[in-house]
Write an enzyme that holds these catalytic residues in place. Structure first.
Site, short mmCIF file in Angstrom:
data_model
loop_
_atom_site.label_atom_id
_atom_site.label_comp_id
_atom_site.label_asym_id
_atom_site.label_seq_id
_atom_site.Cartn_x
_atom_site.Cartn_y
_atom_site.Cartn_z
CG HIS A 97 19.21 -23.71 27.12
ND1 HIS A 97 19.66 -24.32 25.87
CD2 HIS A 97 18.44 -24.90 27.59
CE1 HIS A 97 18.95 -25.42 25.42
NE2 HIS A 97 18.22 -25.77 26.60
CB CYS A 119 14.52 -29.83 25.68
SG CYS A 119 14.26 -28.20 26.32
#
Length: 682
Positions: free
Chosen positions: A64, A184
């Site tokens: 991603h 993240c």
């Protein structure tokens, strides 16, 4: 527009043997749907992949990224007939979601993407994906997760009777409470999967786990009352914790975000053990963790923390370098290169005698032609504009060492380290200790501030510690040591280095160029690359030919990898897959602008062949710029700051030869070493 359509689904297909092939193929599906540029999406997804693998337990992977190449937030899905390794501990993945978010994507789309990420930790959802017989079923399953149907009012469960509320609340309050923060780099997938994994593991263990997700969709801070009731904290992040000082005093377990997905139960057990251990590591008042505790993964290693602190200092310093350096370069463009020199110096093209428009008193007091122009209001032409730009850039450059030192200290101790770090850096600059002194004062300020943060003090003093006591005492210690003990030796070492560099000629200067070239191309924007760049920018002085040549060698060598890979993909297309060829169409422009990171997708896909080839070409370029006497007044900009480069022709020649060497080597290594032909992206 829906996140996923049937055209974005590939079932029971072979998309290649590597994750690079799979990502490129899925990016091709997104491009075919008119939602993104495949080359840019692939490059950004692979860059994110290089930071941390996206394979997760259960046989699935979620590459991603947020990318400027994405026009519309999208999901592309593949069920692979031949599973591919995405870095999960339990083996390769047969289910792959490519999550593509626009760089400026709206909050609604980001929320939908995070709903999907959270569903992927549920085994029944994964089983449904594996059992689906058509793309339409996949789309329906995903849509059911990201857009669940609203429950009719008639079907809503009745509110619990009052008598059952109190026992339930009492039962919840009796469970131990752990607070957690997950984050993240992208803030889309791992952030929320880690949160759900910790909550689920907490339920199994009879622990109340409340998580603050610091993701792209925004942050909802944990209530202060909840933090106050918690027995311990878990920080599962790859990018640090925002406002860590809120958790001061809590025993803490730290790890990267993926560990909370892979081992949530273990982390909860460690947190409970830390809560019962008086010697456990705790979050200090300034927002940094303190004290060592037993337990695997309880803390980052000392070396890792020091490296993180140094990189924090460099990353916060770079905006000052870019802004200040480019403004100085523009000042030279408009006002001439001698505006940095004293009006009466023999090396200035414009001497006091020649500057008939200025009165003798002002001319005698001026330290530079730029200051003279501003002090006397010298005209309104381009020379005056150049003087103003140069002066503004010089002001920004003056913060380099203080910012480096201040944010190194911040990386170690949190906010209490900033003030003493900045002051130490300013003292370092005043004493002539330069960036060596800045690194020393940053580390010293951080360690002292962290040590003070960990001291147990009376309650009446605790509130004053992070804002008064720690900055005061730490600044006094750092400043005193610099003035009375450390400053003079560091200044002497810095002067010796400067003198040695200035006196370099012939072979020794070429050797320095080779070393700098190797460092710039070793990790393409990583710590080694940044160390070489810091060495060049921190010593850059307009009146020092040696520092100008070092800057030119660093910039020229850093331009080689992206250009070389672009050339290689044009010359031998058959050696590269579709995604790499598409990356090659734009990486040359990144190289010309001195953005070494343009070669990262190539290095990530084939490091053993690409990185050595780039290092050899960078070393050749570094040596040639030194041999040809190339200098650069600008710390950034590549060929676009041609006006600030001495011997621009030599600069171009050195880069061209380095590019040819690197491109030839990478082609040879790919052609003559054993490697199967890349599988072309769909």
């Amino acid at each position: 527009m829906p996140l996923i359509t049937e055209s974005l689904v590939a079932l029971d297909t072979d998309l290649g043997a590597t994750k690079q092939d799979v990502i490129a193929s899925l990016a091709g599906l997104v491009q075919a749907a008119g939602r993104a540029d495949a080359a840019g999406l692939t490059a950004d997804a692979l860059e994110r992949e290089s930071k941390a693998a996206t394979g997760l337990p259960g046989g699935f992977a979620i590459p991603h990224c947020r990318s400027a190449a994405v026009k519309e937030a999208s999901l592309a899905f593949a069920r692979l007939s031949h599973p591919v390794d995405f870095g999960a501990k339990d083996g390769p993945a047969d289910l792959v979601f490519l999550i593509a978010a626009a760089a400026d994507g709206d909050a609604d789309h980001l929320k939908l993407l995070t709903k999907l990420a959270r569903a992927l930790v549920k085994k029944d959802f994964l089983a449904s994906l594996r059992a689906a017989s058509s793309p339409a079923e996949i789309v329906a399953l995903v849509d059911g997760v990201v857009n669940p149907p609203e429950r009719p009012a008639d079907d809503a469960p009745a509110a619990p009777v009052a008598s059952s509320v109190a026992p339930a609340a009492a039962q919840a309050s009796e469970r131990p409470l752990i607070v957690a923060v997950t984050a993240c780099p992208t803030g889309i997938a791992h952030t929320y999967m880690a949160a759900d994994s910790l909550v689920a593991a907490g339920k199994e263990a009879g622990v109340d786990v409340q998580v603050e997700t610091q993701g792209s969709g925004g942050v909802t801070p944990l209530p202060a009352a909840t933090i106050a009731r918690a027995r311990a904290a878990i920080f599962a992040t790859d990018v640090g914790v925002k406002d860590m000082s809120r958790f001061a005093g809590l025993p803490v377990i730290e790890s990267g975000v993926k560990r909370a997905i892979n081992e949530p139960g273990v982390m909860i057990t460690e947190a409970l053990a830390a809560a019962d251990n008086p010697q456990a590591r705790k979050v200090a008042a300034g927002g940094a963790a303190s004290e060592e505790s037993a337990g695997e993964g309880a803390q980052l290693s000392v070396g890792k923390k020091v490296m993180q602190a140094l990189m924090t200092g460099v990353s916060y310093m770079l905006p000052f370098v870019a802004a200040g350096g480019l403004l100085i370069a523009l000042g030279f463009l408009f006002g001439g290169f001698d505006i940095a020199l004293a009006p009466g110096s023999s090396s200035a093209a414009r001497t006091c005698a020649a500057l008939t428009w200025a009165d003798p008193g002002a001319c005698a007091k001026a330290t530079s032609i730029a200051k003279l122009a501003i002090d006397t209001g010298w005209g309104a032409g381009v020379d005056y504009l150049g003087a103003v730009l140069f002066t503004i850039g010089g002001a920004a450059f003056g913060f380099l060492v203080p910012a480096l030192s201040g944010y190194i200290a911040y990386g170690i101790a949190g906010r209490p380290g900033i003030a003493p770090g900045f002051v130490g850096g300013a003292i370092s600059a005043t004493l002539g200790a330069g960036f060596l002194g800045g690194i020393f004062t940053g580390l010293l300020a951080g360690v002292v501030a962290l040590w003070l943060s960990n001291r147990k003090v009376p309650r009446w003093l605790a509130g004053l510690m992070p804002v008064v006591v720690i900055p005061l005492v730490t600044t006094l210690i750092v400043g005193g040591l610099m003035y009375f003990l450390i400053g003079a030796p560091l200044a002497s070492l810095t002067l010796a280095m400067k003198t040695g560099l200035t006196g370099m000629s012939g072979g020794s200067k070429i050797v320095l160029g080779i070393v700098l070239g190797l460092m710039m191309c070793f990790d393409l924007g990583g710590p080694v690359n940044k160390a070489a760049y810091l060495f060049a920018t921190a010593g850059l002085m307009p009146d020092d030919p040696a520092s100008l040549q070092i800057m030119a060698a660093v910039m020229a060598a850093g331009m080689v990898p992206p250009i070389a890979m672009s050339v290689a993909t044009f010359v031998r297309k058959a050696l590269f897959n579709k995604a790499e060829r598409e990356n090659g169409q734009s990486s040359w422009l990144l190289g010309l602008a001195f953005i070494s990171e343009g070669a990262i997708p190539f290095a990530a896909a084939d490091p053993l062949r690409v990185i050595p080839s780039m290092m050899v070409g960078g070393a050749v370029t570094g040596a040639l710029t030194m041999a040809l006497g190339v200098g650069s007044y600008a710390p950034h900009g590549g060929v676009f700051v041609f006006f600030a480069i001495q011997n621009f022709l030599g600069f171009l020649i050195a880069i061209a030869i380095g590019v040819v060497v690197s491109a030839a080597l990478v082609i040879a290594l790919k052609q003559f070493t054993q490697k199967k032909t890349p599988i072309q992206a769909a």
